[in-house]
Motif scaffolding. Structure first.
Motif, mmCIF file in Angstrom:
data_model
loop_
_atom_site.group_PDB
_atom_site.id
_atom_site.type_symbol
_atom_site.label_atom_id
_atom_site.label_comp_id
_atom_site.label_asym_id
_atom_site.label_seq_id
_atom_site.Cartn_x
_atom_site.Cartn_y
_atom_site.Cartn_z
ATOM 1 N N ILE A 177 -22.871 -20.727 -6.680
ATOM 2 C CA ILE A 177 -23.668 -21.640 -7.511
ATOM 3 C C ILE A 177 -25.116 -21.693 -7.040
ATOM 4 C CG2 ILE A 177 -23.907 -24.015 -8.304
ATOM 5 C CD1 ILE A 177 -20.949 -24.336 -8.061
ATOM 6 N N LEU A 222 -22.934 -22.685 -12.888
ATOM 7 C CA LEU A 222 -21.986 -23.688 -12.430
ATOM 8 C C LEU A 222 -20.560 -23.181 -12.607
ATOM 9 C CD1 LEU A 222 -21.442 -26.555 -11.461
ATOM 10 C CD2 LEU A 222 -21.713 -27.344 -13.798
ATOM 11 N N PHE A 272 -16.425 -24.150 -12.075
ATOM 12 C CA PHE A 272 -15.394 -25.117 -11.738
ATOM 13 C C PHE A 272 -14.134 -24.414 -11.273
ATOM 14 C CE2 PHE A 272 -17.900 -27.752 -14.656
ATOM 15 C CZ PHE A 272 -17.972 -28.920 -13.922
ATOM 16 N N VAL A 318 -15.537 -11.277 -16.061
ATOM 17 C CA VAL A 318 -15.790 -12.018 -17.298
ATOM 18 C C VAL A 318 -16.991 -12.945 -17.123
ATOM 19 C CG1 VAL A 318 -14.825 -13.632 -18.947
ATOM 20 C CG2 VAL A 318 -13.351 -11.938 -17.869
ATOM 21 N N LEU A 328 -23.457 -22.309 -20.163
ATOM 22 C CA LEU A 328 -22.292 -23.103 -20.488
ATOM 23 C C LEU A 328 -21.018 -22.267 -20.656
ATOM 24 C CD1 LEU A 328 -22.372 -26.029 -20.608
ATOM 25 C CD2 LEU A 328 -22.854 -25.942 -23.050
ATOM 26 N N SER A 329 -21.128 -21.081 -21.258
ATOM 27 C CA SER A 329 -19.931 -20.269 -21.482
ATOM 28 C C SER A 329 -19.263 -19.955 -20.157
ATOM 29 C CB SER A 329 -20.285 -18.958 -22.175
ATOM 30 O OG SER A 329 -21.152 -19.173 -23.229
ATOM 31 N N THR A 374 -19.421 -21.537 -17.368
ATOM 32 C CA THR A 374 -18.830 -22.741 -16.797
ATOM 33 C C THR A 374 -17.497 -23.073 -17.459
ATOM 34 O OG1 THR A 374 -21.054 -23.536 -16.429
ATOM 35 C CG2 THR A 374 -19.305 -25.147 -16.287
ATOM 36 N N MET A 375 -17.457 -22.965 -18.783
ATOM 37 C CA MET A 375 -16.233 -23.323 -19.502
ATOM 38 C C MET A 375 -15.086 -22.369 -19.166
ATOM 39 S SD MET A 375 -16.639 -26.034 -21.160
ATOM 40 C CE MET A 375 -18.039 -27.112 -21.255
ATOM 41 N N ILE A 376 -15.417 -21.083 -18.981
ATOM 42 C CA ILE A 376 -14.363 -20.130 -18.628
ATOM 43 C C ILE A 376 -13.772 -20.493 -17.266
ATOM 44 C CG2 ILE A 376 -13.891 -17.731 -18.018
ATOM 45 C CD1 ILE A 376 -16.045 -16.973 -20.098
ATOM 46 N N LEU A 390 -13.717 -23.388 -15.885
ATOM 47 C CA LEU A 390 -12.962 -24.630 -16.033
ATOM 48 C C LEU A 390 -11.572 -24.326 -16.596
ATOM 49 C CD1 LEU A 390 -13.218 -27.703 -15.776
ATOM 50 C CD2 LEU A 390 -14.048 -27.770 -18.122
ATOM 51 N N ALA A 391 -11.531 -23.478 -17.612
ATOM 52 C CA ALA A 391 -10.252 -23.106 -18.210
ATOM 53 C C ALA A 391 -9.354 -22.455 -17.159
ATOM 54 C CB ALA A 391 -10.476 -22.158 -19.389
ATOM 55 N N PHE A 396 -7.641 -24.965 -14.897
ATOM 56 C CA PHE A 396 -6.522 -25.650 -15.546
ATOM 57 C C PHE A 396 -5.313 -24.741 -15.722
ATOM 58 C CE2 PHE A 396 -9.860 -28.613 -17.168
ATOM 59 C CZ PHE A 396 -9.366 -29.726 -16.520
ATOM 60 N N VAL A 397 -5.575 -23.483 -16.044
ATOM 61 C CA VAL A 397 -4.468 -22.556 -16.245
ATOM 62 C C VAL A 397 -3.686 -22.383 -14.936
ATOM 63 C CG1 VAL A 397 -3.861 -20.152 -16.719
ATOM 64 C CG2 VAL A 397 -5.500 -21.333 -18.183
ATOM 65 N N VAL A 425 0.244 -23.349 -14.495
ATOM 66 C CA VAL A 425 1.253 -22.365 -14.105
ATOM 67 C C VAL A 425 1.951 -22.840 -12.833
ATOM 68 C CG1 VAL A 425 1.611 -20.010 -13.314
ATOM 69 C CG2 VAL A 425 0.090 -20.457 -15.256
ATOM 70 N N LEU A 429 -34.841 -13.337 -17.376
ATOM 71 C CA LEU A 429 -35.608 -12.379 -18.163
ATOM 72 C C LEU A 429 -36.495 -11.519 -17.263
ATOM 73 C CD1 LEU A 429 -35.645 -12.186 -21.251
ATOM 74 C CD2 LEU A 429 -37.870 -13.290 -21.153
#
Lengths: 234, 295, 607
Positions: free
Chosen positions: C59, C65, C67, C129, C136-137, C139-141, C143-144, C147-148, C152, C209
């Motif tokens: 980070i 970011l 998670f 990935v 944001l994308s 970070t969300m991946i 986070l997912a 949780f996964v 499991v 950039l």
């Protein structure tokens, strides 16, 4: 009406305006010209409150307005047609205009929209079309109409001819002259310096953040020395 | 066929709660590029309002509006005290701020009330059913769906017809240009928070009348679902949020009925993997609101 | 002779280890005056430190970011535990586990190594990935993913015993291993920041950039940072499980992630010192609030029991820092900088031979490649931004590109540098067609500056140039270059070489950008409005400056400017664009006297 007094504005390390002073009297068409990067857009952004000056004052109708929110300035009677138009492409033409009348009372807003329909017949034909589908010239007219919806005492235009085909440029210049004959007070930033000075009451030439010349429009337009800096020479 | 329709009704009933929350999440993303993980705390405040008033035997007719009002008030308060100060900060800071608010809310309820759930009696109507041909339908599912649809229609009308709605749409596209037209930044943002709070309050009422208890961390899970729904639909797109919420609600019910028992618990995991795959395939499509930087 | 960079790295390592030692000593003193529960606190603190530093590596250096790192730690810990728990226990806990796991029993150390190995593999898959996306994308991946993993772990009861936890993990006694872990983490983090990849990662964090324009592929530094960081966090996760002796799905939860992030953000995520200070601050604060919340007899009072006080403290301090000081308590500060400054005061080397002499000595011949565009066109929607432009820039020459605002100059530059794909037509250097994204264009010989300054603000002046030099050493080997010191000297930046670039004034930042672009040893240097915002005197200086730099690197220059005065005094050849098309071309004199040019610029009446 508008008095800019020794205004200095910075972007981070860059001082974009060095103690610039200028004024616009009621009923005048004033042109602000100068090469790219001279600080013209910065000046307009400072006047309308998008940028905060680090020094100096901006007065409008006798009242100091620097640091005020753009929305408050619209209510006070200042409207800007921003560079590159920035119309709301997802809104219809009518919605763009209606939104721009947000500060007006409902009957006034309605009346002004009718005026705009009259003033810009090309727009009236596309009233309910998404603004994203307008051509460049129509979009520019919408941008101007949108600012007029605020019924400004002073209208500021930032490079209204940018990216337009020559015939559309003529249309915009016609519009400027029409606004002037209606007695509107206008401050316009334009790249086609000599042409715009030709129709302006007065003009200012800005270069690297300072005013290098001012005077009656046509007179400035004929001063060859000013434009050598544009085209090189010396 | 029987179970298919049954599941559909169940799914839409759940999904309408998600969708109501997701519309709020998406709207806030539109105006300030914030994914507000504190949005779920609005359910929590509604739940405690219900618990508080019902334990004093206040009528449901007063309790429910008060619960909704609580959500609106908290939403506006969160904006005023926290998000207003980081409005121009990076997505990184905005996101973490919303998480910090979420934990803060959990801690406040734990300290102020208790970490143990507080129960309240649910009204009878919450679990009533009626038979419609071969189907046994829960009254509350029908009410939820009807209320949610009314809310979506109301939102659509608000966005099309009112100046406030136009301001939100304009601000989502180009905030500075909207300000130049006289749109007040503070007003449109706190208005968006209030409206999102209203939808969350309504979602809360629908959800809480059946839930029967308030606890400090209850907001987290529904909110996560709502964020997923908003992402499926494309953040910033309100239509997308509705579709995403309903789709998620229905998908959950079907996953539950199709998956073998051992894998039941993995329902959410499947959804997450699906979302992640979506991100990989078209990351920019999902965040189409972000405009390209001028070089 | 020890290089500056190494000195800073050593200083940072030493300084941060001292910081860790201070924390440990503080903990030991605290524990000495209390119950044995306080011993556990030190272990906890040290292990959290490993994890926080692990997060910092990704980070802090990339600005993305995540998670998901505790998901990686969780996986690693499960692998370790499943291998290391005695077979006798496993046959009771998880008799139905697949792959014969109940019968396997591996030495804990080997199990740990295997666990870390798995973490590296999983990190690499996830990074493949995450490093492709940003903001944001990404970070969300992550986070997912967190949780996964948790779901499991909760549901695969045959393997993990679900919420029943896996007990009897071989335990580590004492704090020895935790200290080793913390020292190791500091070492890895400091080395990473000082490494080539680390500096490239920071460059992408500062400005994605500009990094691309300097030939830095955003993917690989992010990928490597993610994997290294995943491995360190996994070490922390495994240590945690080994110190507790048991493992369950809820151990590496989202709440724990927030705790770790709070430590990192509060202390300051950009430096290792920030991570250490934040960990100590939050740990101490939580300890105090826990004490107060337990209803102590204290100061003659009977305090009430307040459940949740530590969480209130955590959320409150995170919120206060985010709202009031988003860069954290330490911001950009690292004790290493301080220590390095002390070291250099005693051992400051005398400066070598005048760098300008070096520069002229090795000034390379210019390359003989020509930069050409062949009937290049760009349309956006219905709008034609660039209209069939054919032009060529000769090697070693200074070529001007001018035109009124909106003429298509910036779009043309964007096409040359790969930011915008042309609708039709091609660009070539020396007959080779230029293709690919910006970073690959830069490696093929085009480097640029930006109209609105884009220096890497948090990097020092020298590092800004050195980063481009690094890329050149790898991808521009066939070209010679004057080197970092000579470029700094030529740009008059030597005296401020160690300052963060963001503290430079405007003119120096402009010169730094040019020096950075030149360090890439380009065939062609594209300067986008180098005099924008400069006074006339500064503009005149810029003329000589650009010439000097161009000679030093032997590059051709394509300079865009609105200022015809500047352009005519610096260029040997000028192309004028108007409405996206070439309006005129020729020597400065020819162009200046061309009536069409005058009209396009001034909009003479009766056009």
């Amino acid at each position: 009406m508008l008095a800019v007094d020794e205004v200095t504005t910075k972007y981070g390390a860059l001082t974009a305006l060095h103690a610039v002073s200028l004024h616009v009297n009621e009923g005048e068409l004033v042109a602000l010209v100068g090469p790219n990067g001279a600080g013209k857009t910065t000046l307009l952004s400072t006047v309308v409150g998008l940028l905060r000056p680090t020094g100096g004052t901006v007065r409008f109708d006798g009242r100091t307005i620097n640091g005020l929110d753009p929305a408050a300035l619209v209510a006070a009677g200042l409207a800007l047609v921003p560079e590159r138009r920035r119309i709301f492409k997802d809104l219809s033409v009518a919605e763009n205009l209606r939104l721009a009348g947000v500060t007006a009372k409902a009957p006034d807003r309605k009346q002004r929209m009718e005026q705009m329909a009259e003033l810009f017949p090309a727009l009236h034909e596309k009233w309910d079309l998404s603004a994203g589908f307008l051509s460049g010239g129509q979009a520019q007219q919408l941008a101007v109409a949108r600012a007029l919806m605020c019924d400004p005492k002073l209208l500021l235009l930032d490079e209204p001819c940018l990216g337009l085909a020559p015939t559309m440029v003529d249309v915009i210049f016609d519009l400027l002259q029409r606004l002037r004959s209606q007695g509107r007070t206008v401050l316009v930033v334009e790249q086609q310096a000599q042409r715009v000075l030709g129709i302006a009451d007065r003009g200012y030439v800005l270069r690297t953040g300072t005013v290098v010349a001012e005077g009656a429009g046509p007179e400035l337009a004929s001063r060859a020395d000013l434009f050598e800096t544009y085209v090189g020479g010396s | 066929m029987n179970t298919f329709v049954q599941n559909l009704i169940d799914g839409l009933g759940n999904g309408s709660t998600y969708a109501l929350l997701a519309v709020g999440v998406s709207m806030l993303f539109g105006v300030m590029h914030l994914v507000n993980f504190a949005h779920g705390e609005l359910l929590t405040v509604s739940a405690y309002v219900i618990y508080g008033l019902r334990s004093k035997d206040v009528s449901w007719w007063i309790t429910v509006p008060m619960a909704i009002l609580g959500a609106v008030a908290l939403s506006v308060a969160i904006e005023f005290t926290a998000f207003r100060r980081v409005r121009t900060a990076s997505a990184f800071t905005l996101l973490l701020t919303s998480f910090a608010l979420e934990i803060l809310s959990h801690a406040v309820w734990r300290i102020g009330v208790s970490s143990k759930p507080r129960r309240y009696a649910t009204p009878e109507i919450a679990f009533k059913t009626f038979d419609l041909g071969p189907y046994r339908v829960e009254v509350w599912d029908v009410i939820s769906i009807v209320v949610a649809v009314l809310c979506f229609v109301g939102t659509a009308i608000m966005l099309r017809k009112t100046l406030f709605g136009l301001s939100i749409r304009a601000a989502s596209e180009d905030f500075d240009a909207a300000r130049l037209m006289g749109v007040k930044a503070n007003r449109v943002i706190s208005g968006a928070f209030a409206f999102a709070g209203l939808l969350a309050g309504i979602a809360g009422a629908l959800y809480l009348l059946r839930r029967g208890q308030a606890d400090p961390r209850m907001g987290a899970e529904p909110l996560l679902k709502a964020v997923i729904a908003a992402i499926i639909g494309g953040l910033g797109s309100l239509k997308g949020a509705v579709v995403g919420g309903l789709a998620l609600g229905v998908a959950e019910v079907y996953f539950r009925s199709f998956l073998p028992n051992d894998l039941q618990g993995l329902t959410d995991a499947f959804v997450f993997v699906l979302i992640a795959a979506l991100f990989v395939v078209r990351p920019q499509g999902l965040f189409n609101v972000q405009t390209a930087e001028r070089v | 002779m020890i290089s500056d960079r190494r000195r800073v790295a050593l200083g940072s390592l030493g300084g941060n280890l001292v910081l860790v030692a201070l924390v440990v000593v503080g903990g030991v003193v605290y524990a000495a005056f209390g119950s044995s529960a306080r011993d556990a606190l030190i272990t906890d603190l040290l292990i959290n430190l490993v994890i926080v530093i692990g997060f910092q590596i990704f980070i802090g250096n990339t600005g993305v970011l995540s998670f998901g790192h505790l998901g990686i730690a969780s996986l690693a810990a499960y692998v370790m535990a499943l291998l290391a728990i005695p077979a006798a226990r496993k046959s009771v806990l998880i008799p139905n586990a697949p792959w014969g796991i109940p019968d396997i029993e591996v030495d804990p150390l080997l199990a740990t190594v295997i666990g870390i190995g798995v973490a590296v593999v999983v990190s690499a898959l996830l990074a493949a990935v995450v490093a492709r996306t940003s903001g944001l994308s990404a970070t969300m991946i992550t986070l997912a993913f967190l949780f996964v993993v948790r779901q499991v772990a909760e549901n695969w009861k045959d393997l993990t015993n679900g919420a029943g936890n896996l007990s009897s993990v071989p335990r580590l006694d004492g704090n020895g291993w935790a200290i080793v872990g913390a020292v190791l983490a500091v070492f890895v983090a400091v080395s990473f920041r000082a490494s080539k990849v680390g500096r490239l990662a920071v460059a992408t964090r500062e400005d994605e950039l500009a990094a691309g324009a300097m030939g830095i592929d955003v993917f690989s530094p992010r990928f490597i940072a993610f994997v290294v960081s995943g491995a360190v966090v996994a070490v922390g996760g495994i240590l945690r499980v080994q110190s507790l002796g048991s493992l369950g799905p809820s151990q590496f939860s989202f709440d724990f992630t927030i705790l770790i992030l709070a430590m990192l953000v509060v202390g300051g995520m950009r430096t290792v010192s920030g991570a250490i200070v934040g960990t100590a601050f939050i740990t101490i604060g939580k300890e105090i609030t826990r004490f107060l919340g337990d209803g102590p007899h204290f100061l003659g009072f009977e305090w009430p029991v307040v459940d949740g006080l530590p969480d209130l403290f955590l959320a409150g301090s995170l919120l206060v820092v985010l709202l009031l000081r988003p860069s954290g308590l330490l911001g950009e500060y690292d004790v290493g900088t301080f220590v390095a400054a002390q070291l250099s005061r005693s051992g400051r080397r005398s400066s070598g031979p005048a760098a300008s002499a070096i520069a002229s000595a090795i000034a390379p011949d210019h390359s003989d490649a020509v930069l050409r565009t062949n009937c290049l066109g760009v349309t956006f929607g219905g709008f034609t931004a660039v209209d069939s432009v054919t032009m060529s820039v000769e090697p070693g020459r200074i070529h001007g590109l001018i035109g009124p605002n909106g003429a298509g100059k910036t779009t043309l530059i964007n096409v040359l540098t790969g930011v915008v794909e042309p609708t039709y037509g091609t660009v070539e250097i020396g007959g080779r067609e230029l293709t690919g994204p910006p970073h690959s264009r830069a490696r093929q010989g085009i480097s640029r500056t930006f109209q609105n300054l884009r220096v890497f603000g948090a990097l020092s002046v020298r590092e800004n140039v050195a980063v481009a030099d690094l890329v050149a050493r790898q991808h521009r080997v066939d070209r010679a270059g004057p080197g970092v010191d000579a470029l700094l000297e030529l740009s008059g930046l030597t005296a401020m070489a160690d300052r963060p670039a963001s503290t430079l004034d405007y003119g120096n930042q402009r010169r730094l950008e040019i020096a950075r672009a030149a360090a890439l040893r380009p065939d062609f240097l594209l300067l986008d409005e180098p005099t924008s915002g400069m006074s006339e005197a500064e503009s005149r200086e810029m003329v000589d400056h650009v010439r000097r730099i161009a000679t030093a690197v032997g590059a051709g220059v394509l300079v865009i400017d609105h200022d015809l005065g500047f352009i005519t005094s610096i260029c040997e050849h000028i192309t004028v664009l108007d409405q996206g098309a070439v309006l005129a071309e020729g020597t400065p004199d020819e162009v200046q006297s061309d009536p069409r040019v005058i009209e396009a610029y001034l909009g003479t009446q009766g056009a």
